[in-house]
Design a protein around this motif. Structure first.
Motif, PDB file in Angstrom:
ATOM      1  N   LEU A  27      15.196  21.214 -18.831  1.00  0.00           N
ATOM      2  CA  LEU A  27      15.361  20.526 -17.543  1.00  0.00           C
ATOM      3  C   LEU A  27      14.044  19.916 -17.092  1.00  0.00           C
ATOM      4  O   LEU A  27      14.004  18.780 -16.590  1.00  0.00           O
ATOM      5  N   MET A  28      12.939  20.633 -17.261  1.00  0.00           N
ATOM      6  CA  MET A  28      11.636  20.098 -16.871  1.00  0.00           C
ATOM      7  C   MET A  28      11.286  18.846 -17.681  1.00  0.00           C
ATOM      8  O   MET A  28      10.727  17.881 -17.150  1.00  0.00           O
ATOM      9  N   GLN A  29      11.630  18.846 -18.975  1.00  0.00           N
ATOM     10  CA  GLN A  29      11.405  17.658 -19.786  1.00  0.00           C
ATOM     11  C   GLN A  29      12.253  16.492 -19.281  1.00  0.00           C
ATOM     12  O   GLN A  29      11.806  15.338 -19.243  1.00  0.00           O
ATOM     13  N   HIS A  30      13.482  16.792 -18.878  1.00  0.00           N
ATOM     14  CA  HIS A  30      14.355  15.760 -18.304  1.00  0.00           C
ATOM     15  C   HIS A  30      13.749  15.200 -17.016  1.00  0.00           C
ATOM     16  O   HIS A  30      13.791  13.991 -16.765  1.00  0.00           O
ATOM     17  N   MET A  31      13.163  16.076 -16.197  1.00  0.00           N
ATOM     18  CA  MET A  31      12.504  15.616 -14.977  1.00  0.00           C
ATOM     19  C   MET A  31      11.353  14.670 -15.304  1.00  0.00           C
ATOM     20  O   MET A  31      11.142  13.664 -14.612  1.00  0.00           O
ATOM     21  N   ALA A  32      10.595  14.980 -16.347  1.00  0.00           N
ATOM     22  CA  ALA A  32       9.499  14.097 -16.751  1.00  0.00           C
ATOM     23  C   ALA A  32      10.037  12.720 -17.123  1.00  0.00           C
ATOM     24  O   ALA A  32       9.455  11.687 -16.766  1.00  0.00           O
ATOM     25  N   ASP A  33      11.156  12.685 -17.848  1.00  0.00           N
ATOM     26  CA  ASP A  33      11.760  11.405 -18.216  1.00  0.00           C
ATOM     27  C   ASP A  33      12.202  10.636 -16.972  1.00  0.00           C
ATOM     28  O   ASP A  33      12.100   9.402 -16.917  1.00  0.00           O
ATOM     29  N   GLN A  34      12.685  11.348 -15.958  1.00  0.00           N
ATOM     30  CA  GLN A  34      13.070  10.680 -14.714  1.00  0.00           C
ATOM     31  C   GLN A  34      11.879   9.972 -14.071  1.00  0.00           C
ATOM     32  O   GLN A  34      12.010   8.882 -13.502  1.00  0.00           O
ATOM     33  N   GLU A  35      10.691  10.597 -14.173  1.00  0.00           N
ATOM     34  CA  GLU A  35       9.504   9.997 -13.568  1.00  0.00           C
ATOM     35  C   GLU A  35       9.116   8.699 -14.260  1.00  0.00           C
ATOM     36  O   GLU A  35       8.502   7.812 -13.642  1.00  0.00           O
ATOM     37  N   ILE A  36       9.433   8.561 -15.549  1.00  0.00           N
ATOM     38  CA  ILE A  36       9.187   7.287 -16.229  1.00  0.00           C
ATOM     39  C   ILE A  36       9.990   6.183 -15.549  1.00  0.00           C
ATOM     40  O   ILE A  36       9.487   5.084 -15.281  1.00  0.00           O
ATOM     41  N   GLY A  37      11.253   6.485 -15.240  1.00  0.00           N
ATOM     42  CA  GLY A  37      12.078   5.501 -14.547  1.00  0.00           C
ATOM     43  C   GLY A  37      11.565   5.190 -13.155  1.00  0.00           C
ATOM     44  O   GLY A  37      11.545   4.020 -12.725  1.00  0.00           O
ATOM     45  N   HIS A  38      11.114   6.218 -12.430  1.00  0.00           N
ATOM     46  CA  HIS A  38      10.598   5.997 -11.079  1.00  0.00           C
ATOM     47  C   HIS A  38       9.322   5.147 -11.120  1.00  0.00           C
ATOM     48  O   HIS A  38       9.140   4.243 -10.297  1.00  0.00           O
ATOM     49  N   GLN A  46       0.816  -1.202   0.000  1.00  0.00           N
ATOM     50  CA  GLN A  46       0.000   0.000   0.000  1.00  0.00           C
ATOM     51  C   GLN A  46       0.859   1.265   0.000  1.00  0.00           C
ATOM     52  O   GLN A  46       0.490   2.282  -0.587  1.00  0.00           O
ATOM     53  N   SER A  47       2.027   1.204   0.620  1.00  0.00           N
ATOM     54  CA  SER A  47       2.926   2.362   0.645  1.00  0.00           C
ATOM     55  C   SER A  47       3.514   2.618  -0.738  1.00  0.00           C
ATOM     56  O   SER A  47       3.528   3.756  -1.225  1.00  0.00           O
ATOM     57  N   LEU A  48       3.990   1.574  -1.393  1.00  0.00           N
ATOM     58  CA  LEU A  48       4.575   1.744  -2.715  1.00  0.00           C
ATOM     59  C   LEU A  48       3.514   2.047  -3.764  1.00  0.00           C
ATOM     60  O   LEU A  48       3.781   2.759  -4.738  1.00  0.00           O
ATOM     61  N   ALA A  49       2.291   1.520  -3.587  1.00  0.00           N
ATOM     62  CA  ALA A  49       1.203   1.862  -4.508  1.00  0.00           C
ATOM     63  C   ALA A  49       0.888   3.350  -4.432  1.00  0.00           C
ATOM     64  O   ALA A  49       0.659   4.009  -5.450  1.00  0.00           O
ATOM     65  N   LEU A  50       0.878   3.889  -3.226  1.00  0.00           N
ATOM     66  CA  LEU A  50       0.702   5.333  -3.060  1.00  0.00           C
ATOM     67  C   LEU A  50       1.827   6.081  -3.761  1.00  0.00           C
ATOM     68  O   LEU A  50       1.597   7.078  -4.461  1.00  0.00           O
ATOM     69  N   GLY A  51       3.067   5.589  -3.587  1.00  0.00           N
ATOM     70  CA  GLY A  51       4.199   6.214  -4.250  1.00  0.00           C
ATOM     71  C   GLY A  51       4.058   6.198  -5.762  1.00  0.00           C
ATOM     72  O   GLY A  51       4.445   7.157  -6.440  1.00  0.00           O
ATOM     73  N   LEU A  52       3.474   5.133  -6.318  1.00  0.00           N
ATOM     74  CA  LEU A  52       3.298   5.042  -7.764  1.00  0.00           C
ATOM     75  C   LEU A  52       2.254   6.042  -8.250  1.00  0.00           C
ATOM     76  O   LEU A  52       2.415   6.650  -9.320  1.00  0.00           O
ATOM     77  N   TYR A  53       1.170   6.226  -7.496  1.00  0.00           N
ATOM     78  CA  TYR A  53       0.211   7.293  -7.830  1.00  0.00           C
ATOM     79  C   TYR A  53       0.952   8.628  -7.936  1.00  0.00           C
ATOM     80  O   TYR A  53       0.686   9.443  -8.832  1.00  0.00           O
ATOM     81  N   GLN A  54       1.874   8.866  -6.997  1.00  0.00           N
ATOM     82  CA  GLN A  54       2.617  10.121  -6.981  1.00  0.00           C
ATOM     83  C   GLN A  54       3.525  10.237  -8.205  1.00  0.00           C
ATOM     84  O   GLN A  54       3.605  11.301  -8.831  1.00  0.00           O
ATOM     85  N   GLU A  55       4.216   9.158  -8.565  1.00  0.00           N
ATOM     86  CA  GLU A  55       5.123   9.210  -9.706  1.00  0.00           C
ATOM     87  C   GLU A  55       4.369   9.495 -11.002  1.00  0.00           C
ATOM     88  O   GLU A  55       4.825  10.279 -11.852  1.00  0.00           O
ATOM     89  N   PHE A  56       3.222   8.854 -11.170  1.00  0.00           N
ATOM     90  CA  PHE A  56       2.448   9.054 -12.398  1.00  0.00           C
ATOM     91  C   PHE A  56       1.957  10.499 -12.530  1.00  0.00           C
ATOM     92  O   PHE A  56       1.964  11.077 -13.614  1.00  0.00           O
ATOM     93  N   ILE A  57       1.509  11.085 -11.409  1.00  0.00           N
ATOM     94  CA  ILE A  57       1.000  12.453 -11.503  1.00  0.00           C
ATOM     95  C   ILE A  57       2.143  13.431 -11.748  1.00  0.00           C
ATOM     96  O   ILE A  57       1.980  14.439 -12.447  1.00  0.00           O
ATOM     97  N   GLU A  58       3.319  13.162 -11.208  1.00  0.00           N
ATOM     98  CA  GLU A  58       4.472  14.017 -11.480  1.00  0.00           C
ATOM     99  C   GLU A  58       4.855  13.938 -12.956  1.00  0.00           C
ATOM    100  O   GLU A  58       5.159  14.967 -13.586  1.00  0.00           O
ATOM    101  N   LEU A  59       4.852  12.742 -13.508  1.00  0.00           N
ATOM    102  CA  LEU A  59       5.145  12.567 -14.931  1.00  0.00           C
ATOM    103  C   LEU A  59       4.188  13.394 -15.785  1.00  0.00           C
ATOM    104  O   LEU A  59       4.600  14.114 -16.705  1.00  0.00           O
ATOM    105  N   ASP A  60       2.900  13.325 -15.460  1.00  0.00           N
ATOM    106  CA  ASP A  60       1.913  14.069 -16.237  1.00  0.00           C
ATOM    107  C   ASP A  60       2.025  15.571 -16.006  1.00  0.00           C
ATOM    108  O   ASP A  60       1.909  16.361 -16.944  1.00  0.00           O
ATOM    109  N   LEU A  61       2.272  15.963 -14.766  1.00  0.00           N
ATOM    110  CA  LEU A  61       2.314  17.392 -14.445  1.00  0.00           C
ATOM    111  C   LEU A  61       3.420  18.107 -15.211  1.00  0.00           C
ATOM    112  O   LEU A  61       3.217  19.213 -15.721  1.00  0.00           O
ATOM    113  N   PHE A  62       4.589  17.483 -15.298  1.00  0.00           N
ATOM    114  CA  PHE A  62       5.682  18.108 -16.031  1.00  0.00           C
ATOM    115  C   PHE A  62       5.309  18.304 -17.503  1.00  0.00           C
ATOM    116  O   PHE A  62       5.524  19.366 -18.082  1.00  0.00           O
ATOM    117  N   HIS A  63       4.734  17.271 -18.114  1.00  0.00           N
ATOM    118  CA  HIS A  63       4.332  17.381 -19.514  1.00  0.00           C
ATOM    119  C   HIS A  63       3.212  18.403 -19.692  1.00  0.00           C
ATOM    120  O   HIS A  63       3.225  19.205 -20.629  1.00  0.00           O
TER     121      HIS A  63
END
Length: 428
Positions: free
Chosen positions: A140-151, A100-117
């Motif tokens: 740099l912001m585009q690079h951050m979005a790519d980082q979220e794909i990895g996360h 449940q902790s990592l699932a919450l973290g994944l919700y966060q990663e996906f929204i960060e990926l979308d927010l940057f784009h």
């Protein structure tokens, strides 16, 4: 030649899963049918809260005198530690708490990926340039979005095929929780990989503060919050999710609105009143502020907040003794994906404001409370973390509670049964 291995692709993981990430094409609030399933998932609940217990009996037995007190398992290796017996690490969740902790973290990663784009397409180059955010900054912001794909890939692999998928989002814009639960995960290997992701996101936050002309790291310690706090602040941004989306167990607290939330876009940020947008989100807005009062338009040293490595702004954003006016929601409101979660609290009437920042939880009295309007005010405290470093600084968290319970960073979750409403406070 050296051989490089990716831990999440190793045999110790066993089950490879690639997340279905994509560019979200629609944004806005959920306007679909009423959900057929509501609320957080649950099994049999054993107690109304986790009882507070004293430290373990052996917590103070180790003498901590610099000498060695056990046989060394190998040369230059002290005895003790967790996961140090040579067993191969397994990079997957090991308990409901982990999942449940990592699932919450994944919700966060996906929204960060979308927010940057989304941010890169929502605002024009001219708008970015006017704020001092250059083409190089946008790269740099585009690079951050790519980082979220990895996360997102990392967490999806550790969760397996039932990992949450990417959703659609609603951002309250008209013109970040993992530190808190890392030490409690059953899977040390999973915590290690998650730590290596979240430290990158801390650098991302620092870069965004610099783009906003704020000092990159005004605090001396980064605060960690419980999962339910992170889910409360994240869920309202999630509009809708795919059918059969994995649901979370975490609580959604009622929203707390800071009516005079300090506004970093102003020359004098503490003069703000009802200048945030998004309700619960208390999100910065520049709407209606005269041009001469926006710090981005000032050329004065100490006032100018155009993008820079650092700005030493002489007018404090907030200060000890400042009256902070508050209004909070009643529980029972639909929120989150497909409006399928419901806010809740066991508190009948809040009495304190809990300021959660750095290593401190500082309580101040809630004054002039109106039960009818669900409103009141409190005074910003002047407590110190260390001499010369005020506890209330940077982006921090403000909760209304019915008790001034003594908690520390490691057991902050103990405060959950006493939380009436929750918000982010921008102190510096």
């Amino acid at each position: 030649m050296p051989r490089y291995k990716n831990p999440i692709l190793s045999p110790s993981f066993r089950q490879l899963f690639a997340p279905n990430h994509h560019n979200v094409t629609s944004h806005g609030p959920y306007d679909g049918p009423s959900p057929t399933t509501t609320g957080a998932i649950s099994t049999s609940v054993l107690n109304s809260s986790v009882p507070a217990l004293p430290p373990a009996p052996d917590a103070y037995e180790y003498p901590a005198d610099g000498a060695l007190h056990g046989n060394q398992p190998a040369p230059f290796t002290p005895s003790g530690g967790i996961g140090t017996n040579g067993s191969a690490p397994v990079y997957r969740v090991q308990s409901d708490f982990d999942y449940q902790s990592l699932a919450l973290g994944l919700y966060q990663e996906f929204i960060e990926l979308d927010l940057f784009h989304w941010g890169l397409t929502r605002f024009s180059n001219d708008e970015f340039d006017a704020a001092g955010v250059t083409a190089e900054d946008r790269f740099l912001m585009q690079h951050m979005a790519d980082q979220e794909i990895g996360h997102a890939t990392l967490l999806s692999n550790m969760l397996g095929p039932q990992a949450p998928r990417q959703c659609t989002y609603d951002y309250p814009v008209s013109s970040a929780g993992v530190y808190g639960f890392l030490p409690h995960l059953n899977s040390g290997p999973a915590a290690q990989l998650l730590l290596q992701s979240i430290t990158v996101e801390a650098r991302q936050q620092m870069a965004f503060r610099q783009m906003g002309g704020q000092f990159p790291m005004p605090e001396w310690h980064t605060v960690g919050i419980p999962q339910s706090w992170a889910w409360t602040l994240l869920a309202p941004y999630v509009a809708s999710c795919p059918a059969n989306q994995t649901r979370l167990i975490w609580q959604n607290f009622p929203a707390l609105r800071v009516l005079n939330q300090p506004n970093p876009a102003r020359v004098n940020g503490e003069e703000a009143w009802n200048e945030t947008t998004g309700g619960y989100a208390n999100t910065l807005s520049t709407k209606g502020i005269p041009e001469e009062e926006l710090c981005v338009n000032s050329d004065e040293v100490g006032e100018n907040c155009r993008a820079a490595v650092a700005r030493n702004r002489s007018i404090p954003l907030s200060f000890p003794g400042r009256r902070v006016f508050l209004q909070w929601d009643e529980p029972g409101k639909p929120v989150g994906p497909n409006n399928s979660y419901v806010t809740s609290t066991e508190v009948k009437q809040p009495r304190f404001a809990a300021w959660v920042s750095q290593l401190n939880v500082t309580y101040t009295e809630l004054r002039n409370v109106s039960a009818e309007n669900r409103s009141g005010y409190t005074l910003q405290p002047g407590a110190y973390t260390w001499q010369g470093n005020r506890a209330v600084n940077g982006t921090m968290f403000l909760a209304l509670t019915d008790q001034d319970l003594y908690v520390t960073p490691y057991n902050l979750t103990q405060l959950n049964p006493h939380v009436a409403a929750l918000a982010v406070y921008q102190a510096g």
